[in-house]
Design a protein around this motif. Structure first.
Motif, mmCIF file in Angstrom:
data_model
loop_
_atom_site.group_PDB
_atom_site.id
_atom_site.type_symbol
_atom_site.label_atom_id
_atom_site.label_comp_id
_atom_site.label_asym_id
_atom_site.label_seq_id
_atom_site.Cartn_x
_atom_site.Cartn_y
_atom_site.Cartn_z
ATOM 1 N N THR A 54 0.828 -1.201 0.000
ATOM 2 C CA THR A 54 0.000 0.000 0.000
ATOM 3 C C THR A 54 0.867 1.257 0.000
ATOM 4 N N VAL A 55 1.914 1.256 0.801
ATOM 5 C CA VAL A 55 2.825 2.402 0.842
ATOM 6 C C VAL A 55 3.494 2.598 -0.524
ATOM 7 N N LEU A 56 3.866 1.500 -1.168
ATOM 8 C CA LEU A 56 4.455 1.608 -2.504
ATOM 9 C C LEU A 56 3.464 2.214 -3.493
ATOM 10 N N ASP A 57 2.202 1.816 -3.400
ATOM 11 C CA ASP A 57 1.175 2.395 -4.264
ATOM 12 C C ASP A 57 1.039 3.900 -4.009
ATOM 13 N N GLY B 65 2.582 9.522 -5.969
ATOM 14 C CA GLY B 65 3.257 10.793 -5.744
ATOM 15 C C GLY B 65 2.947 11.465 -4.423
ATOM 16 N N ASP B 66 2.232 10.802 -3.530
ATOM 17 C CA ASP B 66 1.903 11.390 -2.225
ATOM 18 C C ASP B 66 2.962 10.961 -1.207
ATOM 19 N N TYR B 67 4.103 11.621 -1.280
ATOM 20 C CA TYR B 67 5.241 11.229 -0.456
ATOM 21 C C TYR B 67 4.988 11.446 1.031
ATOM 22 N N HIS B 68 4.279 12.520 1.368
ATOM 23 C CA HIS B 68 3.998 12.795 2.779
ATOM 24 C C HIS B 68 3.189 11.659 3.410
ATOM 25 N N SER B 69 2.140 11.219 2.721
ATOM 26 C CA SER B 69 1.312 10.125 3.249
ATOM 27 C C SER B 69 2.100 8.818 3.323
#
Length: 60
Positions: free
Chosen positions: A15-18, A23-27
Motif C-alpha cells: 500500500t505504501v508503494l502504491d 506521488g503522495d510522499y507525505h502520506s
C-alpha cells in the motif's frame, strides 16, 4: 498490530508503494512511520516476554 502477521505487513508495504507511485510522499512517509512504530512495539513485547516476568529484589 496485536500479532505479527507477515502477510499483513507485506500488504501494508505494498500500500505504501502504491502511495509513493501516486506521488503522495507525505502520506507514504507517515504510513511507514506508523508501521515502524507498531513493529517496534511488537518487538519490545516479544523481547520482554522472552526474558520472563521481572523478579522481585528478594527473589534468587
Amino acid at each position: 498490530m496485536a500479532d505479527l502477521n507477515l502477510q499483513n505487513v507485506a500488504q501494508r508495504i505494498d500500500t505504501v508503494l502504491d502511495i509513493l507511485v501516486a506521488g503522495d510522499y507525505h502520506s507514504a512517509i507517515h504510513n511507514l512511520e506508523i508501521l515502524k512504530a507498531e513493529l517496534l512495539v511488537q518487538s519490545n513485547r516479544e523481547q520482554s516476554g522472552e526474558q520472563g516476568s521481572p523478579k522481585s529484589p528478594w527473589e534468587i
